[in-house]
Design a protein around this motif. Structure first.
Motif, PDB file in Angstrom:
ATOM      1  N   ARG A 186      30.290  27.344  37.395  1.00 36.17           N
ATOM      2  CA  ARG A 186      31.539  27.614  36.688  1.00 36.17           C
ATOM      3  C   ARG A 186      32.068  29.016  37.025  1.00 36.17           C
ATOM      4  O   ARG A 186      31.328  29.997  36.978  1.00 36.17           O
ATOM      5  CB  ARG A 186      31.326  27.512  35.171  1.00 36.17           C
ATOM      6  N   THR A 187      33.365  29.102  37.359  1.00 32.42           N
ATOM      7  CA  THR A 187      34.025  30.380  37.615  1.00 32.42           C
ATOM      8  C   THR A 187      35.403  30.387  36.956  1.00 32.42           C
ATOM      9  O   THR A 187      35.958  29.328  36.627  1.00 32.42           O
ATOM     10  CB  THR A 187      34.207  30.653  39.118  1.00 32.42           C
ATOM     11  N   GLU A 188      35.948  31.587  36.772  1.00 34.67           N
ATOM     12  CA  GLU A 188      37.300  31.760  36.264  1.00 34.67           C
ATOM     13  C   GLU A 188      38.134  32.486  37.310  1.00 34.67           C
ATOM     14  O   GLU A 188      37.634  33.393  37.987  1.00 34.67           O
ATOM     15  CB  GLU A 188      37.306  32.592  34.975  1.00 34.67           C
ATOM     16  N   VAL A 189      39.380  32.114  37.402  1.00 37.12           N
ATOM     17  CA  VAL A 189      40.300  32.816  38.294  1.00 37.12           C
ATOM     18  C   VAL A 189      40.850  34.034  37.559  1.00 37.12           C
ATOM     19  O   VAL A 189      41.493  33.898  36.518  1.00 37.12           O
ATOM     20  CB  VAL A 189      41.447  31.899  38.748  1.00 37.12           C
ATOM     21  N   TRP A 190      40.580  35.222  38.100  1.00 40.79           N
ATOM     22  CA  TRP A 190      41.074  36.458  37.494  1.00 40.79           C
ATOM     23  C   TRP A 190      42.337  36.966  38.179  1.00 40.79           C
ATOM     24  O   TRP A 190      43.085  37.728  37.591  1.00 40.79           O
ATOM     25  CB  TRP A 190      39.986  37.546  37.553  1.00 40.79           C
ATOM     26  N   LEU A 191      42.558  36.567  39.425  1.00 40.76           N
ATOM     27  CA  LEU A 191      43.725  37.052  40.144  1.00 40.76           C
ATOM     28  C   LEU A 191      44.100  36.073  41.250  1.00 40.76           C
ATOM     29  O   LEU A 191      43.231  35.604  41.983  1.00 40.76           O
ATOM     30  CB  LEU A 191      43.452  38.432  40.762  1.00 40.76           C
ATOM     31  N   GLN A 192      45.393  35.785  41.356  1.00 41.68           N
ATOM     32  CA  GLN A 192      45.954  35.075  42.491  1.00 41.68           C
ATOM     33  C   GLN A 192      46.998  35.997  43.105  1.00 41.68           C
ATOM     34  O   GLN A 192      47.990  36.336  42.462  1.00 41.68           O
ATOM     35  CB  GLN A 192      46.576  33.745  42.064  1.00 41.68           C
ATOM     36  N   ALA A 193      46.756  36.407  44.333  1.00 42.15           N
ATOM     37  CA  ALA A 193      47.613  37.406  44.970  1.00 42.15           C
ATOM     38  C   ALA A 193      48.430  36.776  46.093  1.00 42.15           C
ATOM     39  O   ALA A 193      47.988  35.808  46.717  1.00 42.15           O
ATOM     40  CB  ALA A 193      46.776  38.549  45.519  1.00 42.15           C
ATOM     41  N   PRO A 194      49.623  37.337  46.376  1.00 42.28           N
ATOM     42  CA  PRO A 194      50.439  36.824  47.478  1.00 42.28           C
ATOM     43  C   PRO A 194      50.020  37.355  48.844  1.00 42.28           C
ATOM     44  O   PRO A 194      50.659  37.053  49.847  1.00 42.28           O
ATOM     45  CB  PRO A 194      51.847  37.315  47.107  1.00 42.28           C
ATOM     46  N   HIS A 195      48.966  38.135  48.873  1.00 38.49           N
ATOM     47  CA  HIS A 195      48.531  38.776  50.122  1.00 38.49           C
ATOM     48  C   HIS A 195      47.000  38.790  50.146  1.00 38.49           C
ATOM     49  O   HIS A 195      46.344  38.609  49.111  1.00 38.49           O
ATOM     50  CB  HIS A 195      49.062  40.212  50.196  1.00 38.49           C
ATOM     51  N   PRO A 196      46.402  39.011  51.288  1.00 37.45           N
ATOM     52  CA  PRO A 196      44.934  39.054  51.368  1.00 37.45           C
ATOM     53  C   PRO A 196      44.350  40.195  50.540  1.00 37.45           C
ATOM     54  O   PRO A 196      44.982  41.235  50.339  1.00 37.45           O
ATOM     55  CB  PRO A 196      44.666  39.250  52.860  1.00 37.45           C
TER      56      PRO A 196
ATOM     57  N   LEU B  68      37.083  45.362  37.043  1.00 37.00           N
ATOM     58  CA  LEU B  68      36.925  44.970  38.440  1.00 37.00           C
ATOM     59  C   LEU B  68      38.101  45.532  39.240  1.00 37.00           C
ATOM     60  O   LEU B  68      39.258  45.202  38.989  1.00 37.00           O
ATOM     61  CB  LEU B  68      36.880  43.450  38.572  1.00 37.00           C
ATOM     62  N   TRP B  69      37.775  46.382  40.213  1.00 34.67           N
ATOM     63  CA  TRP B  69      38.793  47.006  41.054  1.00 34.67           C
ATOM     64  C   TRP B  69      38.946  46.183  42.328  1.00 34.67           C
ATOM     65  O   TRP B  69      37.948  45.879  43.005  1.00 34.67           O
ATOM     66  CB  TRP B  69      38.394  48.438  41.390  1.00 34.67           C
ATOM     67  N   VAL B  70      40.190  45.842  42.660  1.00 36.89           N
ATOM     68  CA  VAL B  70      40.478  44.956  43.788  1.00 36.89           C
ATOM     69  C   VAL B  70      41.498  45.642  44.697  1.00 36.89           C
ATOM     70  O   VAL B  70      42.539  46.119  44.229  1.00 36.89           O
ATOM     71  CB  VAL B  70      41.039  43.605  43.301  1.00 36.89           C
ATOM     72  N   LEU B  71      41.201  45.666  45.976  1.00 36.24           N
ATOM     73  CA  LEU B  71      42.095  46.282  46.952  1.00 36.24           C
ATOM     74  C   LEU B  71      42.798  45.207  47.760  1.00 36.24           C
ATOM     75  O   LEU B  71      42.171  44.282  48.274  1.00 36.24           O
ATOM     76  CB  LEU B  71      41.299  47.190  47.891  1.00 36.24           C
ATOM     77  N   GLY B  72      44.136  45.347  47.857  1.00 37.81           N
ATOM     78  CA  GLY B  72      44.902  44.433  48.686  1.00 37.81           C
ATOM     79  C   GLY B  72      44.726  44.752  50.151  1.00 37.81           C
ATOM     80  O   GLY B  72      44.032  45.705  50.535  1.00 37.81           O
TER      81      GLY B  72
ATOM     82  N   VAL C  25      46.303  48.378  44.509  1.00 40.78           N
ATOM     83  CA  VAL C  25      44.986  48.460  43.885  1.00 40.78           C
ATOM     84  C   VAL C  25      45.101  47.869  42.484  1.00 40.78           C
ATOM     85  O   VAL C  25      45.832  48.400  41.633  1.00 40.78           O
ATOM     86  CB  VAL C  25      44.478  49.918  43.812  1.00 40.78           C
ATOM     87  N   TYR C  26      44.415  46.758  42.260  1.00 41.92           N
ATOM     88  CA  TYR C  26      44.445  46.092  40.964  1.00 41.92           C
ATOM     89  C   TYR C  26      43.193  46.474  40.168  1.00 41.92           C
ATOM     90  O   TYR C  26      42.101  46.619  40.731  1.00 41.92           O
ATOM     91  CB  TYR C  26      44.476  44.574  41.130  1.00 41.92           C
ATOM     92  N   VAL C  27      43.369  46.578  38.844  1.00 42.64           N
ATOM     93  CA  VAL C  27      42.239  46.762  37.936  1.00 42.64           C
ATOM     94  C   VAL C  27      42.248  45.554  37.002  1.00 42.64           C
ATOM     95  O   VAL C  27      43.150  45.403  36.170  1.00 42.64           O
ATOM     96  CB  VAL C  27      42.352  48.075  37.142  1.00 42.64           C
ATOM     97  N   LEU C  28      41.256  44.687  37.155  1.00 43.74           N
ATOM     98  CA  LEU C  28      41.195  43.447  36.389  1.00 43.74           C
ATOM     99  C   LEU C  28      40.233  43.607  35.219  1.00 43.74           C
ATOM    100  O   LEU C  28      39.098  44.056  35.392  1.00 43.74           O
ATOM    101  CB  LEU C  28      40.740  42.292  37.286  1.00 43.74           C
TER     102      LEU C  28
ATOM    103  N   ARG D 233      49.014  56.748  54.555  1.00 44.30           N
ATOM    104  CA  ARG D 233      47.688  56.305  54.973  1.00 44.30           C
ATOM    105  C   ARG D 233      47.262  55.071  54.184  1.00 44.30           C
ATOM    106  O   ARG D 233      47.250  55.092  52.958  1.00 44.30           O
ATOM    107  CB  ARG D 233      46.661  57.427  54.771  1.00 44.30           C
ATOM    108  N   PRO D 234      46.891  53.988  54.841  1.00 38.79           N
ATOM    109  CA  PRO D 234      46.419  52.804  54.122  1.00 38.79           C
ATOM    110  C   PRO D 234      45.003  53.010  53.596  1.00 38.79           C
ATOM    111  O   PRO D 234      44.189  53.691  54.214  1.00 38.79           O
ATOM    112  CB  PRO D 234      46.450  51.716  55.197  1.00 38.79           C
ATOM    113  N   ILE D 235      44.724  52.424  52.442  1.00 38.40           N
ATOM    114  CA  ILE D 235      43.362  52.423  51.910  1.00 38.40           C
ATOM    115  C   ILE D 235      42.613  51.265  52.555  1.00 38.40           C
ATOM    116  O   ILE D 235      43.043  50.106  52.480  1.00 38.40           O
ATOM    117  CB  ILE D 235      43.350  52.268  50.379  1.00 38.40           C
ATOM    118  N   ARG D 236      41.498  51.560  53.180  1.00 38.37           N
ATOM    119  CA  ARG D 236      40.729  50.529  53.862  1.00 38.37           C
ATOM    120  C   ARG D 236      39.573  50.020  53.009  1.00 38.37           C
ATOM    121  O   ARG D 236      39.102  48.898  53.192  1.00 38.37           O
ATOM    122  CB  ARG D 236      40.202  51.054  55.195  1.00 38.37           C
TER     123      ARG D 236
END
Length: 540
Positions: free
Chosen positions: A344-354, A366-370, A378-381, A398-401
């Protein structure tokens, strides 16, 4: 020729060599005077009393150095004489602020300072001395002590180290206690809390140590607080002082009062394990991806992403718990499950980009980088549908890698820049509320690891140390341990063709290599092959 300082053997409880510089001697040349002044500036006396003797009379009382410039003089003589001027030159290494915080200098920065000398009573003296102290890297290592002073995160649940350099003048316990009471350094201050009232000071001139127990006597301000504040004050003192050599415990008192109920016996870090700044050891297993499956180094169950059904591209396990997050569905969805709850899992984020990077903090965010780009989101979930967007300041285009958040949720390590030119930065995380809206901002990112041409991966090896995969100026890709202020680093022998790493407090390093994709585990001074796979991680 430079005069050698007087070196005295240290008292048994002091592990460092203490140096007592000579005062000016009659008939010294301008170079001798400048060199003697620089030696004296690193000695153990208070208020630079010996160093002031090298100054012109008009400057002795008003000279107040505000920061330290650490430099490498190289192999050549660092002094040049031009009439009544002595010019000091070398390579800049780093700067220590008046608060004690260290910032590394760019590798191409040079030091060039001119000392002006005048005659007084037939002797050369320095007029209009620089406001900075100039300390060679050798003398800096000898005379200054790196100490972590502890404050609390915004929730009051964990301690956060504030690394400072203090000039060791023979009573480091008192120096460190006073530094703690002055509060955090200006860079860290907006993101942490200090439980001591601002007016709290030492009630004595000295913190005595007997049998490894430091007895701290505070002013009455510390008594006029609630039990929760006193608990956290005690934890700050204990964790800060017991890192010093031979200090095993702390007894806390208040002048003409009581620090009840914590003034009866000496306290140790075991009394305050609940605030431990180190990463929790629970669920500290290493993980990696193998053929679209999350796999553990020790063979334990890897939870809902262990069967290959969801084929995650990026995974992160929460520290101290059993939640696991993964990027799935062509790299655009974040799912969260539990290691012990099957599929079982839950969807926390659906993004339009990778999405390219995941990292948990100790508070369960949960910190998420696009995808890497000039405006990398930078998302904070905080749960399903509970999404914040963090602002990262002062990166320009400068892009965050990659990003890795410290367990304390106060600091974040960032790799920014184009591929093969990645720079490592340390940012401060600030939370605020306005009109019922929560804002998260990463402020004042400080460049670290400036001696490397590129940084490829980073992990938290502890609250005060990073593990870094970087390329040196000779083009060699190597693994390093780096202090969070960038002042100290050491290399680690690494398997060939490393591309990723995982680090955690008290755990062996994990490294992923390419051609073929393989996971390696550190074992002493060597490496043991674990399995085919990529992207090793520890909880965090």
């Amino acid at each position: 020729m430079p005069r050698p300082p007087l070196v005295a053997a240290v008292a048994q409880q002091e592990p460092r060599v203490r140096v007592f510089a000579l005062p000016p001697q009659g008939g010294e040349s301008p170079v001798d005077v400048v060199n003697g002044f620089l030696d004296a500036a690193t000695n153990d006396d208070s208020d630079y009393a010996v160093a002031r003797q090298y100054l012109a009379a008009r400057d002795r009382d008003r000279w107040e150095p505000d920061e330290v410039q650490v430099y490498d003089p190289g192999d050549a003589n660092p002094f040049q004489v031009n009439g009544t001027q002595v010019i000091l030159s070398g390579r800049a290494v780093g700067t220590v602020s008046s608060e004690g915080s260290y910032r590394p200098d760019p590798p191409d920065r040079k030091v060039r300072e001119t000392f002006h000398l005048v005659r007084e009573h037939g002797e050369w003296r320095i007029a209009d001395p620089p406001e900075r102290l100039y300390v060679s890297s050798f003398d800096f290592e000898r005379a200054y002590e790196l100490v972590n002073v502890y404050f609390f995160d915004r929730t009051g649940r964990t301690l956060v180290p504030d690394p400072v350099y203090l000039r060791d003048r023979g009573d480091l316990v008192t120096e460190v206690t006073q530094r703690l009471l002055r509060g955090p350094t200006s860079w860290l201050r907006p993101a942490v809390s200090n439980q001591f009232p601002l007016s709290t000071v030492l009630a004595t001139d000295h913190v005595p140590v007997d049998g490894g127990i430091a007895s701290v006597q505070l002013s009455r301000d510390a008594q006029d607080t609630g039990l929760g504040e006193r608990r956290r004050m005690a934890a700050q003192l204990v964790w800060t002082l017991t890192q010093l050599p031979d200090i095993t415990g702390v007894r806390i008192g208040v002048k003409d009062g009581s620090f009840a109920p914590f003034d009866e016996r000496p306290q140790t870090p075991k009394d305050w394990q609940e605030y431990d700044p180190k990463s929790p050891r629970a669920n500290s297993a290493g993980y990696y991806l193998n053929g679209g499956r999350l796999t553990t180094v020790d063979g334990a169950d890897a939870g809902p992403f262990g069967d290959g059904r969801l084929a995650p591209s990026v995974v992160a396990v929460a520290p101290g718990g059993n939640r696991v997050a993964a990027v799935t569905d062509d790299g655009r969805v974040v799912r969260v499950g539990h290691l012990d709850e099957g599929e079982r899992t839950e969807v926390w984020l659906q993004a339009p980009h990778p999405l390219t990077s995941l990292s948990w903090d100790g508070a369960g965010n949960l910190w998420v980088l696009g995808a890497a780009g000039p405006k990398s989101p930078v998302y904070v979930l905080q749960g399903p549908g509970r999404r914040l967007v963090a602002t990262v300041e002062k990166l320009g285009d400068r892009p965050i890698r990659k990003l890795r958040v410290a367990r304390d949720g106060v600091r974040v390590a960032l790799i920014a820049g184009e591929e093969d030119k990645g720079a490592l930065l340390l940012g401060r995380i600030e939370w605020s509320e306005a009109s019922g809206v929560t804002h998260v901002v990463v402020r004042d990112p400080v460049p670290l690891a400036r001696q490397f041409t590129s940084v490829y991966d980073v992990g938290w090896a502890g609250p005060g140390r990073l593990a870094v995969l970087a390329q040196d100026p000779q083009g060699l890709r190597q693994l390093y341990y780096l202090s969070v202020d960038g002042s100290r680093y050491s290399s680690v022998v690494v398997p060939e063709k490393p591309v990723s790493l995982a680090a955690a407090q008290g755990e062996p390093l994990l490294v992923g290599t390419r051609s073929p994709n393989m996971i390696w585990k550190q074992s002493g001074d060597s490496w043991v092959k674990v399995d085919e796979g990529r992207n090793p991680i520890y909880p965090g």
